[in-house]
Write a protein that holds these residues in place. Structure first.
Motif, short mmCIF file in Angstrom:
data_model
loop_
_atom_site.label_atom_id
_atom_site.label_comp_id
_atom_site.label_asym_id
_atom_site.label_seq_id
_atom_site.Cartn_x
_atom_site.Cartn_y
_atom_site.Cartn_z
N GLY A 1 -8.25 8.65 29.34
CA GLY A 1 -7.43 8.31 28.17
C GLY A 1 -5.95 8.36 28.50
O GLY A 1 -5.52 9.09 29.40
N ALA A 2 -5.16 7.62 27.77
CA ALA A 2 -3.73 7.49 28.06
C ALA A 2 -3.03 8.84 28.12
O ALA A 2 -2.15 9.06 28.95
CB ALA A 2 -3.07 6.59 27.01
N LYS A 3 -3.42 9.78 27.24
CA LYS A 3 -2.77 11.08 27.22
C LYS A 3 -3.77 12.23 27.42
O LYS A 3 -3.43 13.39 27.18
CB LYS A 3 -2.00 11.27 25.92
N SER A 4 -4.97 11.91 27.86
CA SER A 4 -5.96 12.96 28.12
C SER A 4 -5.50 13.87 29.24
O SER A 4 -4.81 13.44 30.17
CB SER A 4 -7.31 12.32 28.50
N LEU A 5 -5.90 15.13 29.15
CA LEU A 5 -5.55 16.13 30.15
C LEU A 5 -6.76 16.35 31.06
O LEU A 5 -7.85 16.70 30.58
CB LEU A 5 -5.14 17.43 29.49
N TYR A 6 -6.58 16.15 32.36
CA TYR A 6 -7.67 16.27 33.34
C TYR A 6 -7.62 17.65 33.98
O TYR A 6 -6.66 18.00 34.67
CB TYR A 6 -7.51 15.19 34.41
N VAL A 7 -8.63 18.46 33.71
CA VAL A 7 -8.71 19.82 34.26
C VAL A 7 -9.60 19.76 35.49
O VAL A 7 -10.82 19.83 35.39
CB VAL A 7 -9.25 20.80 33.21
N ALA A 8 -8.98 19.65 36.66
CA ALA A 8 -9.72 19.42 37.90
C ALA A 8 -9.99 20.69 38.69
O ALA A 8 -10.86 20.72 39.55
CB ALA A 8 -8.98 18.42 38.78
N ASP A 9 -9.23 21.76 38.42
CA ASP A 9 -9.36 22.97 39.21
C ASP A 9 -9.14 24.20 38.34
O ASP A 9 -8.69 24.10 37.20
CB ASP A 9 -8.37 22.96 40.38
N ALA A 10 -9.47 25.36 38.91
CA ALA A 10 -9.39 26.62 38.15
C ALA A 10 -7.96 26.96 37.74
O ALA A 10 -7.75 27.52 36.67
CB ALA A 10 -10.00 27.75 38.98
N LYS A 11 -6.98 26.63 38.57
CA LYS A 11 -5.59 26.94 38.22
C LYS A 11 -5.16 26.18 36.97
O LYS A 11 -4.53 26.75 36.07
CB LYS A 11 -4.65 26.60 39.38
N THR A 12 -5.51 24.89 36.91
CA THR A 12 -5.17 24.11 35.72
C THR A 12 -5.89 24.67 34.50
O THR A 12 -5.32 24.75 33.41
CB THR A 12 -5.55 22.63 35.93
N ALA A 13 -7.15 25.08 34.69
CA ALA A 13 -7.90 25.66 33.58
C ALA A 13 -7.21 26.91 33.04
O ALA A 13 -7.07 27.07 31.82
CB ALA A 13 -9.32 25.99 34.03
N VAL A 14 -6.77 27.77 33.94
CA VAL A 14 -6.08 28.99 33.51
C VAL A 14 -4.77 28.66 32.80
O VAL A 14 -4.41 29.27 31.80
CB VAL A 14 -5.83 29.93 34.71
N ASP A 15 -4.05 27.67 33.31
CA ASP A 15 -2.80 27.25 32.66
C ASP A 15 -3.06 26.80 31.22
O ASP A 15 -2.29 27.11 30.31
CB ASP A 15 -2.15 26.10 33.44
N VAL A 16 -4.17 26.07 31.03
CA VAL A 16 -4.52 25.61 29.69
C VAL A 16 -4.89 26.80 28.80
O VAL A 16 -4.44 26.92 27.66
CB VAL A 16 -5.71 24.62 29.75
N LEU A 17 -5.70 27.71 29.33
CA LEU A 17 -6.18 28.84 28.54
C LEU A 17 -5.08 29.85 28.21
O LEU A 17 -5.12 30.50 27.16
CB LEU A 17 -7.32 29.54 29.28
N LYS A 18 -4.09 29.98 29.08
CA LYS A 18 -2.98 30.89 28.82
C LYS A 18 -1.99 30.35 27.80
O LYS A 18 -1.19 31.09 27.24
CB LYS A 18 -2.23 31.20 30.13
N MET A 19 -2.03 29.04 27.59
CA MET A 19 -1.17 28.38 26.59
C MET A 19 0.31 28.62 26.84
O MET A 19 1.09 28.88 25.93
CB MET A 19 -1.56 28.84 25.17
#
Length: 361
Positions: free
Chosen positions: A259-277
């Protein structure tokens, strides 16, 4: 009176954004020790429920080396060993490189393909196999044994930690393999006892190889599973004392795929960044909070939790996040903000076990 009601609505909106719908419940920390090592040699990999994925490696036996690097790619369309040709395959592979090895000596070559096997196992991608593509346009080509060679066949090795702490290795031989040749674009080589990568005599026409393995979807519990909070997934991503429980379920899209603005969570670091807000906005941003709860919900579903209570919310949130990202929060009108917060709240309740299959012990 209208101004008073509007002011109250805005106040409620800010309270929900700042405070959330319900507090995260602390999860008991989990860890596993490697109690032993077991080697299994069955021709089909089975990753049981509760297993902690470690890695997946592709092995090829090289019989003619050319010293050139070879990239591994994900195949995007189905193909048949005794039918596929350069022409009908049509370059149907993802240009993203999932691994690289060098055909520099005769003997076994290996390459880590965990980034390909993980999404196959969790159902993020349909398994149409992989493609081997030489990086440089150089002659001669490299040659490897195919499954028809009878010995030293290609295989995949998957390692995981079982629930009892033992380290398990499982291997899988290919269901099909072949090579395709640009010089003879309508010729099928499915019968060949070898695979090839590289370029033909005095030409710029290439040989590529295709392989497909039986990688089943990861087992899920028959009782509907259970859910965990964003706090659990945040602390079980491999950056602390706890095992990495996140990577095995990635990649995950927050929004529709591509998607044009979808966020792709490809690795654990990105996942943690998302979860930490703290990276994709801050906790007072409703879309930032939606990111976190949606990611936790998708991790729970990937881990085996029944999604019946929130399947429609995931679909609506993904459609929305394909069009809007965290930078758009302040541009949204009041009604859209309320929708976002309602989705976030329901996902929060799901992750905390208030709705859905219930929270894990």
């Amino acid at each position: 009176m209208a101004k008073l009601l509007q002011g109250i609505a805005l106040f409620v909106l800010m309270v929900v954004v700042l405070a959330g719908c319900s507090g995260d419940r602390a999860d008991n920390p989990m860890s596993s020790d490697t109690a032993g090592v077991t080697l299994q040699t069955a021709n089909k990999i089975t990753l049981p429920q509760g297993a902690l994925f470690q890695y997946a490696t592709l092995y090829l036996y090289c019989t003619q080396a050319n010293g050139e690097p070879v990239n591994v790619h994900r195949v995007l369309e189905p193909w048949e060993e005794m039918v596929v040709t350069w022409e009908n395959f049509g370059g149907a592979y993802d240009p993203t490189i999932v691994g690289t090895f060098t055909a520099d000596t005769i003997g076994w070559k290996s390459v880590d393909i965990s980034d390909l096997v993980i999404p196959w196992m969790n159902g993020s991608y349909e398994n149409f196999g992989l493609l081997l593509d030489q990086v440089e346009e150089k002659f001669p080509w490299a040659i490897y044994n195919s499954r028809e060679a009878g010995e030293f066949q290609p295989y995949i090795e998957v390692a995981y930690i079982a629930e009892d702490g033992s380290y398990i290795f499982e291997t899988d031989l290919p269901l099909a393999d072949t090579y395709i040749y640009e010089t003879w674009p309508t010729t099928n080589f499915g019968y060949a006892s070898n695979l090839r990568t590289g370029y033909g005599y005095f030409t710029e026409r290439e040989k590529q190889s295709l392989l497909i393995f039986d990688i089943p979807l990861k087992d899920t519990p028959s009782d509907g599973g259970c859910t965990r909070t964003i706090g659990y997934w945040k602390t079980h991503a491999g950056f602390g004392k706890q095992d990495d429980m996140v990577t095995q379920y990635l990649p995950i899209w927050l929004g529709e795929a591509d998607g044009a603005k979808s966020l792709y969570v490809a690795d654990a670091k990105t996942a943690v960044d998302v979860l930490k807000m703290k990276t994709y906005g801050r906790p007072f941003n409703g879309i930032t909070k939606l990111y976190a709860q949606l990611l936790a919900a998708k991790l729970n579903v990937a881990a085996g939790a029944d999604d019946g209570a929130i399947a429609d919310i995931i679909t609506k949130a993904d459609t929305f996040l394909a069009e809007y990202d965290w930078t758009d929060w302040w541009k949204l009108n009041f009604n859209k903000k309320i929708k976002v917060l309602r989705w976030m709240c329901k996902l929060d309740k799901y992750n905390n076990g208030i709705i859905g299959p219930g929270h894990c012990d």
